[in-house]
Design a protein around this motif. Structure first.
Motif, PDB file in Angstrom:
ATOM      1  N   ARG A  32       0.827  -1.206   0.000  1.00  0.00           N
ATOM      2  CA  ARG A  32       0.000   0.000   0.000  1.00  0.00           C
ATOM      3  C   ARG A  32       0.859   1.254   0.000  1.00  0.00           C
ATOM      4  O   ARG A  32       0.534   2.243  -0.676  1.00  0.00           O
ATOM      5  N   ILE A  33       1.945   1.217   0.761  1.00  0.00           N
ATOM      6  CA  ILE A  33       2.836   2.382   0.810  1.00  0.00           C
ATOM      7  C   ILE A  33       3.466   2.617  -0.562  1.00  0.00           C
ATOM      8  O   ILE A  33       3.511   3.746  -1.050  1.00  0.00           O
ATOM      9  N   THR A  34       3.948   1.548  -1.187  1.00  0.00           N
ATOM     10  CA  THR A  34       4.573   1.681  -2.500  1.00  0.00           C
ATOM     11  C   THR A  34       3.572   2.209  -3.521  1.00  0.00           C
ATOM     12  O   THR A  34       3.899   3.091  -4.325  1.00  0.00           O
ATOM     13  N   ALA A  35       2.356   1.688  -3.491  1.00  0.00           N
ATOM     14  CA  ALA A  35       1.324   2.170  -4.416  1.00  0.00           C
ATOM     15  C   ALA A  35       1.047   3.657  -4.196  1.00  0.00           C
ATOM     16  O   ALA A  35       0.884   4.412  -5.161  1.00  0.00           O
ATOM     17  N   ALA A  36       1.020   4.073  -2.940  1.00  0.00           N
ATOM     18  CA  ALA A  36       0.756   5.478  -2.630  1.00  0.00           C
ATOM     19  C   ALA A  36       1.881   6.386  -3.112  1.00  0.00           C
ATOM     20  O   ALA A  36       1.642   7.551  -3.450  1.00  0.00           O
ATOM     21  N   LEU A  37       3.094   5.852  -3.176  1.00  0.00           N
ATOM     22  CA  LEU A  37       4.246   6.654  -3.577  1.00  0.00           C
ATOM     23  C   LEU A  37       4.566   6.537  -5.065  1.00  0.00           C
ATOM     24  O   LEU A  37       5.462   7.221  -5.559  1.00  0.00           O
ATOM     25  N   SER A  38       3.846   5.686  -5.776  1.00  0.00           N
ATOM     26  CA  SER A  38       4.092   5.476  -7.207  1.00  0.00           C
ATOM     27  C   SER A  38       3.158   6.349  -8.036  1.00  0.00           C
ATOM     28  O   SER A  38       2.095   6.763  -7.578  1.00  0.00           O
ATOM     29  N   PRO A  40       0.586   7.437 -11.217  1.00  0.00           N
ATOM     30  CA  PRO A  40      -0.670   6.866 -11.695  1.00  0.00           C
ATOM     31  C   PRO A  40      -0.420   5.738 -12.693  1.00  0.00           C
ATOM     32  O   PRO A  40       0.468   5.830 -13.538  1.00  0.00           O
ATOM     33  N   GLY A  41      -1.197   4.678 -12.558  1.00  0.00           N
ATOM     34  CA  GLY A  41      -1.089   3.560 -13.489  1.00  0.00           C
ATOM     35  C   GLY A  41       0.005   2.561 -13.185  1.00  0.00           C
ATOM     36  O   GLY A  41       0.168   1.584 -13.913  1.00  0.00           O
ATOM     37  N   ALA A  42       0.765   2.784 -12.113  1.00  0.00           N
ATOM     38  CA  ALA A  42       1.837   1.831 -11.760  1.00  0.00           C
ATOM     39  C   ALA A  42       1.198   0.510 -11.352  1.00  0.00           C
ATOM     40  O   ALA A  42       0.174   0.496 -10.679  1.00  0.00           O
ATOM     41  N   PRO A  43       1.797  -0.616 -11.767  1.00  0.00           N
ATOM     42  CA  PRO A  43       1.223  -1.913 -11.383  1.00  0.00           C
ATOM     43  C   PRO A  43       1.252  -2.098  -9.870  1.00  0.00           C
ATOM     44  O   PRO A  43       2.160  -1.643  -9.192  1.00  0.00           O
ATOM     45  N   SER A  44       0.231  -2.768  -9.351  1.00  0.00           N
ATOM     46  CA  SER A  44       0.107  -2.870  -7.899  1.00  0.00           C
ATOM     47  C   SER A  44       0.993  -3.932  -7.275  1.00  0.00           C
ATOM     48  O   SER A  44       1.308  -3.844  -6.100  1.00  0.00           O
ATOM     49  N   TRP A  45       1.411  -4.965  -8.019  1.00  0.00           N
ATOM     50  CA  TRP A  45       2.187  -6.038  -7.403  1.00  0.00           C
ATOM     51  C   TRP A  45       3.648  -6.071  -7.833  1.00  0.00           C
ATOM     52  O   TRP A  45       4.474  -6.618  -7.143  1.00  0.00           O
ATOM     53  N   THR A  46       3.984  -5.516  -8.975  1.00  0.00           N
ATOM     54  CA  THR A  46       5.383  -5.476  -9.395  1.00  0.00           C
ATOM     55  C   THR A  46       5.844  -4.038  -9.266  1.00  0.00           C
ATOM     56  O   THR A  46       5.399  -3.170 -10.009  1.00  0.00           O
ATOM     57  N   GLN A  47       6.694  -3.801  -8.308  1.00  0.00           N
ATOM     58  CA  GLN A  47       7.034  -2.438  -7.970  1.00  0.00           C
ATOM     59  C   GLN A  47       8.413  -2.053  -8.492  1.00  0.00           C
ATOM     60  O   GLN A  47       9.345  -2.842  -8.464  1.00  0.00           O
ATOM     61  N   ILE A 111      -0.310 -17.001  -6.864  1.00  0.00           N
ATOM     62  CA  ILE A 111       0.779 -16.249  -7.501  1.00  0.00           C
ATOM     63  C   ILE A 111       0.710 -16.438  -9.013  1.00  0.00           C
ATOM     64  O   ILE A 111       0.831 -15.469  -9.772  1.00  0.00           O
ATOM     65  N   ARG A 112       0.516 -17.678  -9.469  1.00  0.00           N
ATOM     66  CA  ARG A 112       0.415 -17.931 -10.918  1.00  0.00           C
ATOM     67  C   ARG A 112      -0.751 -17.154 -11.524  1.00  0.00           C
ATOM     68  O   ARG A 112      -0.646 -16.620 -12.627  1.00  0.00           O
ATOM     69  N   ASP A 113      -1.865 -17.086 -10.802  1.00  0.00           N
ATOM     70  CA  ASP A 113      -3.073 -16.447 -11.328  1.00  0.00           C
ATOM     71  C   ASP A 113      -3.056 -14.927 -11.251  1.00  0.00           C
ATOM     72  O   ASP A 113      -3.620 -14.260 -12.121  1.00  0.00           O
ATOM     73  N   MET A 114      -2.442 -14.372 -10.194  1.00  0.00           N
ATOM     74  CA  MET A 114      -2.650 -12.950  -9.920  1.00  0.00           C
ATOM     75  C   MET A 114      -1.398 -12.109  -9.727  1.00  0.00           C
ATOM     76  O   MET A 114      -1.501 -10.891  -9.615  1.00  0.00           O
ATOM     77  N   ARG A 115      -0.254 -12.723  -9.599  1.00  0.00           N
ATOM     78  CA  ARG A 115       0.926 -11.956  -9.206  1.00  0.00           C
ATOM     79  C   ARG A 115       2.084 -12.177 -10.164  1.00  0.00           C
ATOM     80  O   ARG A 115       2.044 -13.024 -11.043  1.00  0.00           O
ATOM     81  N   SER A 116       3.150 -11.458  -9.901  1.00  0.00           N
ATOM     82  CA  SER A 116       4.370 -11.605 -10.678  1.00  0.00           C
ATOM     83  C   SER A 116       4.994 -12.972 -10.397  1.00  0.00           C
ATOM     84  O   SER A 116       5.073 -13.396  -9.239  1.00  0.00           O
TER      85      SER A 116
END
Length: 147
Positions: A32-38, A40-47, A111-116
């Motif tokens: 959540r912190i990374t998303a807040a600091l990224s 607009p449009g940044a991917p939520s799981w691969t930072q 992870i296979r379905d939803m994440r990096s």
């Protein structure tokens, strides 16, 4: 109260917190912190590496401040694999450490379905560490005989 939520990626740590935390509680979640600091449009799981470095510093500052207030609010902190040093620090603040783990097969499928795919290595490391800790905790020492 300080709740430290551990578990592999995609285990449901954030969902566990969402089911329990109140709006007045503090939630410290690196994603959540990374998303807040990224941007607009940044991917939520691969930072991005730089955003993640900045987020780690913000997380450390948030932890330092939040532990000062655990007598007034509940603090929920996600820490996937805390080192023994971090665990000791959390315990000094009276933390309850909770492992969220639906099982290796479910985690790997999520992870296979939803994440990096890179998170499979993190999950594998989490399970190895957990297995080592379980093995170590089963070892008991006792004298072979009374002299």
């Amino acid at each position: 109260m300080l709740y430290v939520i551990t578990g592999p990626p995609a285990a449901g740590k954030s969902s566990w917190i969402e089911a329990r935390a109140r709006p007045t509680d503090v939630v410290i979640d690196l994603d959540r912190i990374t998303a807040a600091l990224s941007g607009p449009g940044a991917p939520s799981w691969t930072q991005d590496g730089i955003a993640l470095k900045v987020a780690h510093r913000a997380r450390y500052a948030a932890i330092d401040e939040a532990v000062k207030h655990v007598d007034q609010v509940d603090v929920y902190l996600i820490h996937t694999m805390p080192s023994p040093k971090w665990v000791a620090r959390y315990r000094r603040h009276g933390a309850e450490i909770i492992a969220v783990d639906p099982g290796r097969d479910i985690v790997m499928q999520r992870i296979r379905d939803m994440r990096s795919p890179a998170l499979q290595a993190v999950a594998t490391r989490w399970y190895r560490q957990r297995d080592k800790q379980r093995t170590a905790s089963r070892v008991t020492r006792q004298a072979s005989r009374t002299w």
